[in-house]
Design an enzyme around this catalytic site. Structure first.
Site, PDB file in Angstrom:
ATOM      1  N   SER A 138       0.829  -1.202   0.000  1.00 18.89           N
ATOM      2  CA  SER A 138       0.000   0.000   0.000  1.00 18.89           C
ATOM      3  C   SER A 138       0.862   1.250   0.000  1.00 18.89           C
ATOM      4  O   SER A 138       1.921   1.291   0.627  1.00 18.89           O
ATOM      5  CB  SER A 138      -0.884   0.002   1.257  1.00 18.89           C
ATOM      6  OG  SER A 138      -1.569   1.228   1.367  1.00 18.89           O
ATOM      7  N   TYR A 151      -1.225   0.133  10.309  1.00 16.97           N
ATOM      8  CA  TYR A 151      -1.345  -0.433   8.952  1.00 16.97           C
ATOM      9  C   TYR A 151      -0.215   0.081   8.069  1.00 16.97           C
ATOM     10  O   TYR A 151       0.455  -0.707   7.395  1.00 16.97           O
ATOM     11  CB  TYR A 151      -2.692  -0.082   8.349  1.00 16.97           C
ATOM     12  CG  TYR A 151      -2.819  -0.467   6.893  1.00 16.97           C
ATOM     13  CD1 TYR A 151      -2.896  -1.810   6.524  1.00 16.97           C
ATOM     14  CD2 TYR A 151      -2.838   0.486   5.894  1.00 16.97           C
ATOM     15  CE1 TYR A 151      -3.003  -2.179   5.190  1.00 16.97           C
ATOM     16  CE2 TYR A 151      -2.946   0.137   4.558  1.00 16.97           C
ATOM     17  CZ  TYR A 151      -3.032  -1.197   4.214  1.00 16.97           C
ATOM     18  OH  TYR A 151      -3.124  -1.551   2.891  1.00 16.97           O
TER      19      TYR A 151
END
Length: 154
Positions: A138, A151
């Site tokens: 990501s 995250y």
């Protein structure tokens, strides 16, 4: 280039993993689809009947999951030519709103399983002198996003 090869895709039940499966199948690549949701994997496999598709239901957050996956692929007699590490997840919560278990689960899937799968599947690839590994990640790692620190770090 990928026709007749076999790709193992983690996180294949939706999103990027599902689309990669469709794209590779269109090029004649056989597939091993891995995710937690059997129904979605089976439905996708049925749609990609033009190639050989194996389904393995497995939660990569489990400590022994990478070895279990490797062993199952070996048991089936499959050769993985392409490993796509796509499984991952994140929570939009502050660090203190998440339990330690939730945070470590994220690290287990996003990092530990990825590294273990690379190590397990890269060795046979190196022995054959051929293979591809794609690690999907990501862009969150590069941006300050409130509630996504754990995250982004994973």
């Amino acid at each position: 280039m990928f026709s007749g090869k076999t790709a193992l895709i983690t996180g294949a039940s939706s999103g990027i993993g599902e689309e990669m499966a469709r794209q590779l199948a269109a090029m004649g690549c056989n597939l091993i689809l891995v995710a937690r949701r059997t129904e979605r994997l089976d439905a996708l496999a049925a749609q990609l009947a033009e190639v050989s598709v194996g389904v393995i239901t497995l939660d990569l957050a489990l400590r022994d999951a990478p070895q279990m996956l490797f062993d199952e692929v070996q048991r089936r007699g499959s050769q993985v030519d392409i490993l796509i590490n796509n499984a991952g997840f994140g929570y939009q919560k502050s660090t203190l709103e998440m339990s330690l278990e939730e945070q470590l689960g994220m690290v287990d899937v996003n990092d530990r399983a990825l590294l273990a799968l690379i190590r397990l599947f890269a060795e046979p690839m190196a022995g054959r002198g051929e293979g591809w590994i794609l690690n999907v990640s990501s862009v969150s790692a590069w941006f300050p996003i409130p509630g996504m620190a754990a995250y982004a770090a994973s």
